[in-house]
Design a protein around this motif. Structure first.
Motif, PDB file in Angstrom:
ATOM      1  N   THR A  46       0.822  -1.214   0.000  1.00 31.89           N
ATOM      2  CA  THR A  46       0.000   0.000   0.000  1.00 31.89           C
ATOM      3  C   THR A  46       0.857   1.265   0.000  1.00 31.89           C
ATOM      4  OG1 THR A  46      -0.170  -0.153   2.406  1.00 31.89           O
ATOM      5  CG2 THR A  46      -1.967  -1.099   1.108  1.00 31.89           C
ATOM      6  N   ASP A  47       2.057   1.173   0.548  1.00 33.46           N
ATOM      7  CA  ASP A  47       2.975   2.316   0.581  1.00 33.46           C
ATOM      8  C   ASP A  47       4.131   2.007  -0.355  1.00 33.46           C
ATOM      9  OD1 ASP A  47       4.768   4.341   1.117  1.00 33.46           O
ATOM     10  OD2 ASP A  47       4.715   4.090   3.292  1.00 33.46           O
ATOM     11  N   ARG A  48       4.161   2.639  -1.519  1.00 33.24           N
ATOM     12  CA  ARG A  48       5.168   2.339  -2.541  1.00 33.24           C
ATOM     13  C   ARG A  48       6.485   3.076  -2.336  1.00 33.24           C
ATOM     14  NH1 ARG A  48       4.544   4.195  -6.985  1.00 33.24           N
ATOM     15  NH2 ARG A  48       6.098   2.905  -7.935  1.00 33.24           N
ATOM     16  N   ARG A  49       6.616   3.863  -1.290  1.00 38.41           N
ATOM     17  CA  ARG A  49       7.874   4.579  -1.066  1.00 38.41           C
ATOM     18  C   ARG A  49       8.999   3.574  -0.824  1.00 38.41           C
ATOM     19  NH1 ARG A  49       6.859   8.118   3.863  1.00 38.41           N
ATOM     20  NH2 ARG A  49       5.628   6.292   4.390  1.00 38.41           N
ATOM     21  N   ILE A  50      10.127   3.818  -1.472  1.00 37.78           N
ATOM     22  CA  ILE A  50      11.271   2.916  -1.379  1.00 37.78           C
ATOM     23  C   ILE A  50      12.479   3.706  -0.904  1.00 37.78           C
ATOM     24  CG2 ILE A  50      12.861   1.476  -2.716  1.00 37.78           C
ATOM     25  CD1 ILE A  50      10.518   0.828  -4.581  1.00 37.78           C
ATOM     26  N   THR A  51      13.166   3.165   0.111  1.00 41.38           N
ATOM     27  CA  THR A  51      14.373   3.835   0.586  1.00 41.38           C
ATOM     28  C   THR A  51      15.630   3.245  -0.045  1.00 41.38           C
ATOM     29  OG1 THR A  51      14.382   2.416   2.549  1.00 41.38           O
ATOM     30  CG2 THR A  51      13.350   4.571   2.767  1.00 41.38           C
ATOM     31  N   SER A  52      15.594   1.933  -0.342  1.00 41.12           N
ATOM     32  CA  SER A  52      16.732   1.308  -1.028  1.00 41.12           C
ATOM     33  C   SER A  52      16.311  -0.029  -1.627  1.00 41.12           C
ATOM     34  CB  SER A  52      17.920   1.107  -0.086  1.00 41.12           C
ATOM     35  OG  SER A  52      17.626   0.126   0.888  1.00 41.12           O
ATOM     36  N   ILE A  53      17.126  -0.472  -2.564  1.00 41.15           N
ATOM     37  CA  ILE A  53      16.928  -1.775  -3.200  1.00 41.15           C
ATOM     38  C   ILE A  53      18.278  -2.490  -3.169  1.00 41.15           C
ATOM     39  CG2 ILE A  53      16.344  -2.997  -5.335  1.00 41.15           C
ATOM     40  CD1 ILE A  53      14.677  -0.561  -6.143  1.00 41.15           C
ATOM     41  N   GLU A  54      18.259  -3.759  -2.765  1.00 48.48           N
ATOM     42  CA  GLU A  54      19.482  -4.556  -2.693  1.00 48.48           C
ATOM     43  C   GLU A  54      19.258  -5.897  -3.390  1.00 48.48           C
ATOM     44  OE1 GLU A  54      20.213  -5.193   1.448  1.00 48.48           O
ATOM     45  OE2 GLU A  54      19.926  -3.078   1.924  1.00 48.48           O
ATOM     46  N   ARG A  55      20.324  -6.462  -3.890  1.00 44.79           N
ATOM     47  CA  ARG A  55      20.236  -7.819  -4.435  1.00 44.79           C
ATOM     48  C   ARG A  55      20.039  -8.788  -3.280  1.00 44.79           C
ATOM     49  NH1 ARG A  55      23.008  -9.170  -9.517  1.00 44.79           N
ATOM     50  NH2 ARG A  55      23.732  -7.256 -10.451  1.00 44.79           N
ATOM     51  N   SER A  56      19.187  -9.757  -3.469  1.00 47.51           N
ATOM     52  CA  SER A  56      19.092 -10.857  -2.520  1.00 47.51           C
ATOM     53  C   SER A  56      19.950 -11.983  -3.097  1.00 47.51           C
ATOM     54  CB  SER A  56      17.637 -11.316  -2.368  1.00 47.51           C
ATOM     55  OG  SER A  56      17.256 -12.161  -3.435  1.00 47.51           O
ATOM     56  N   PRO A  57      20.174 -13.046  -2.361  1.00 46.35           N
ATOM     57  CA  PRO A  57      20.941 -14.160  -2.938  1.00 46.35           C
ATOM     58  C   PRO A  57      20.115 -15.021  -3.886  1.00 46.35           C
ATOM     59  CG  PRO A  57      20.369 -14.643  -0.668  1.00 46.35           C
ATOM     60  CD  PRO A  57      19.917 -13.238  -0.947  1.00 46.35           C
ATOM     61  N   TYR A  58      18.835 -14.668  -4.074  1.00 43.76           N
ATOM     62  CA  TYR A  58      17.926 -15.528  -4.820  1.00 43.76           C
ATOM     63  C   TYR A  58      17.646 -15.046  -6.241  1.00 43.76           C
ATOM     64  CZ  TYR A  58      16.993 -16.993  -0.053  1.00 43.76           C
ATOM     65  OH  TYR A  58      17.130 -17.428   1.238  1.00 43.76           O
ATOM     66  N   VAL A  59      17.407 -16.018  -7.107  1.00 49.82           N
ATOM     67  CA  VAL A  59      16.884 -15.761  -8.445  1.00 49.82           C
ATOM     68  C   VAL A  59      15.610 -16.585  -8.584  1.00 49.82           C
ATOM     69  CG1 VAL A  59      19.123 -15.227  -9.496  1.00 49.82           C
ATOM     70  CG2 VAL A  59      18.254 -17.570  -9.535  1.00 49.82           C
ATOM     71  N   VAL A  60      14.775 -16.193  -9.538  1.00 51.32           N
ATOM     72  CA  VAL A  60      13.514 -16.902  -9.760  1.00 51.32           C
ATOM     73  C   VAL A  60      13.820 -18.303 -10.281  1.00 51.32           C
ATOM     74  CG1 VAL A  60      11.338 -16.886 -11.042  1.00 51.32           C
ATOM     75  CG2 VAL A  60      12.314 -14.729 -10.212  1.00 51.32           C
ATOM     76  N   TYR A  61      13.303 -19.297  -9.589  1.00 52.82           N
ATOM     77  CA  TYR A  61      13.567 -20.697  -9.914  1.00 52.82           C
ATOM     78  C   TYR A  61      13.241 -21.024 -11.367  1.00 52.82           C
ATOM     79  CZ  TYR A  61      13.071 -25.778  -9.900  1.00 52.82           C
ATOM     80  OH  TYR A  61      13.177 -27.102 -10.201  1.00 52.82           O
ATOM     81  N   ASP A  62      12.121 -20.530 -11.864  1.00 62.53           N
ATOM     82  CA  ASP A  62      11.694 -20.832 -13.232  1.00 62.53           C
ATOM     83  C   ASP A  62      12.644 -20.290 -14.296  1.00 62.53           C
ATOM     84  OD1 ASP A  62       9.483 -22.067 -12.158  1.00 62.53           O
ATOM     85  OD2 ASP A  62       8.149 -20.371 -12.495  1.00 62.53           O
ATOM     86  N   GLU A  63      13.518 -19.370 -13.926  1.00 58.05           N
ATOM     87  CA  GLU A  63      14.435 -18.755 -14.887  1.00 58.05           C
ATOM     88  C   GLU A  63      15.791 -19.457 -14.970  1.00 58.05           C
ATOM     89  OE1 GLU A  63      13.591 -16.279 -16.941  1.00 58.05           O
ATOM     90  OE2 GLU A  63      11.572 -16.265 -16.086  1.00 58.05           O
ATOM     91  N   VAL A  64      16.050 -20.392 -14.070  1.00 55.59           N
ATOM     92  CA  VAL A  64      17.337 -21.091 -14.060  1.00 55.59           C
ATOM     93  C   VAL A  64      17.245 -22.296 -14.992  1.00 55.59           C
ATOM     94  CG1 VAL A  64      19.015 -22.317 -12.642  1.00 55.59           C
ATOM     95  CG2 VAL A  64      17.778 -20.370 -11.694  1.00 55.59           C
ATOM     96  N   THR A  65      18.115 -22.318 -15.990  1.00 55.94           N
ATOM     97  CA  THR A  65      18.145 -23.430 -16.942  1.00 55.94           C
ATOM     98  C   THR A  65      19.600 -23.855 -17.152  1.00 55.94           C
ATOM     99  OG1 THR A  65      18.417 -22.017 -18.888  1.00 55.94           O
ATOM    100  CG2 THR A  65      16.135 -22.480 -18.182  1.00 55.94           C
ATOM    101  N   GLU A  66      19.784 -24.935 -17.875  1.00 58.65           N
ATOM    102  CA  GLU A  66      21.151 -25.357 -18.184  1.00 58.65           C
ATOM    103  C   GLU A  66      21.857 -24.325 -19.051  1.00 58.65           C
ATOM    104  OE1 GLU A  66      21.737 -29.326 -19.609  1.00 58.65           O
ATOM    105  OE2 GLU A  66      20.288 -30.130 -18.185  1.00 58.65           O
ATOM    106  N   GLU A  67      21.094 -23.673 -19.944  1.00 57.54           N
ATOM    107  CA  GLU A  67      21.676 -22.653 -20.825  1.00 57.54           C
ATOM    108  C   GLU A  67      21.952 -21.359 -20.066  1.00 57.54           C
ATOM    109  OE1 GLU A  67      18.547 -24.113 -21.750  1.00 57.54           O
ATOM    110  OE2 GLU A  67      19.674 -25.713 -22.680  1.00 57.54           O
ATOM    111  N   THR A  68      21.150 -21.069 -19.067  1.00 54.21           N
ATOM    112  CA  THR A  68      21.307 -19.844 -18.281  1.00 54.21           C
ATOM    113  C   THR A  68      21.373 -20.209 -16.801  1.00 54.21           C
ATOM    114  OG1 THR A  68      19.856 -18.824 -19.914  1.00 54.21           O
ATOM    115  CG2 THR A  68      20.386 -17.510 -17.997  1.00 54.21           C
ATOM    116  N   PRO A  69      22.494 -20.785 -16.357  1.00 52.36           N
ATOM    117  CA  PRO A  69      22.578 -21.205 -14.964  1.00 52.36           C
ATOM    118  C   PRO A  69      22.669 -20.046 -13.969  1.00 52.36           C
ATOM    119  CG  PRO A  69      24.657 -21.562 -16.065  1.00 52.36           C
ATOM    120  CD  PRO A  69      23.682 -21.107 -17.111  1.00 52.36           C
ATOM    121  N   ALA A  70      23.062 -18.873 -14.435  1.00 52.79           N
ATOM    122  CA  ALA A  70      23.169 -17.713 -13.546  1.00 52.79           C
ATOM    123  C   ALA A  70      22.516 -16.500 -14.201  1.00 52.79           C
ATOM    124  CB  ALA A  70      24.633 -17.430 -13.232  1.00 52.79           C
TER     125      ALA A  70
END
Length: 119
Positions: A46-70
Motif C-alpha cells: 500500500t505504501d510504494r515509497r522505497i528507501t533502497s533496493i538490494e540484491r538478494s541471494p535468490y533468483v527466480v527458480y523458473d528462470e534457471v536453466t542449463e543454458e542460463t545457470p546464472a
C-alpha cells in the motif's frame, strides 16, 4: 498495475508439503536443490515509497536453466527497503510496477544494480 511484493515464508524442506508458494527462489551460491528453495508469498503493497533496493541471494527458480545457470536482471529477486516494511520482488516485476506508475526514482535505484534499467 497493483503494487505487490513477496514475504519470505521459509525453505521448502521446512514448510508443509501442501503449501503452494507464490514465488520460488533459489540461491545460486549453493547447489540447487528443491529442498533448499526459498518460498515466498505475495502481498499487497500500500505504501510504494522505497528507501533502497538490494540484491538478494535468490533468483527466480523458473528462470534457471542449463543454458542460463546464472540469470541476471529480470530473474534476480531484490530486497526492497521501505518505510512500510521490507519485502522481496523480482526486479522485472518491480520495473513493471514502476513503469505503470511513472516512477523514475525506482528506475534509478534499479539502474544502480542492473545496467539494463538505467534511464
Amino acid at each position: 498495475m497493483d503494487a505487490h511484493g513477496y514475504i519470505f515464508k521459509g525453505k521448502a524442506s521446512k514448510l508443509d508439503p501442501s503449501y503452494i508458494p507464490s514465488l520460488i527462489g533459489v540461491n545460486l551460491n549453493r547447489p540447487i536443490t528443491i529442498a533448499d528453495a526459498a518460498y515466498f508469498e505475495q502481498i499487497e503493497i500500500t505504501d510504494r515509497r522505497i528507501t533502497s533496493i538490494e540484491r538478494s541471494p535468490y533468483v527466480v527458480y523458473d528462470e534457471v536453466t542449463e543454458e542460463t545457470p546464472a540469470p541476471e536482471g529480470n530473474a534476480t529477486i531484490v530486497v526492497v527497503r521501505s518505510p512500510g516494511g521490507d519485502y522481496y520482488i523480482p526486479s522485472n516485476e518491480l520495473a513493471e510496477i514502476a513503469a505503470a506508475n511513472q516512477d523514475d526514482e525506482t528506475f534509478e535505484l534499479l539502474g544502480a544494480l542492473f545496467p539494463a534499467y538505467r534511464v
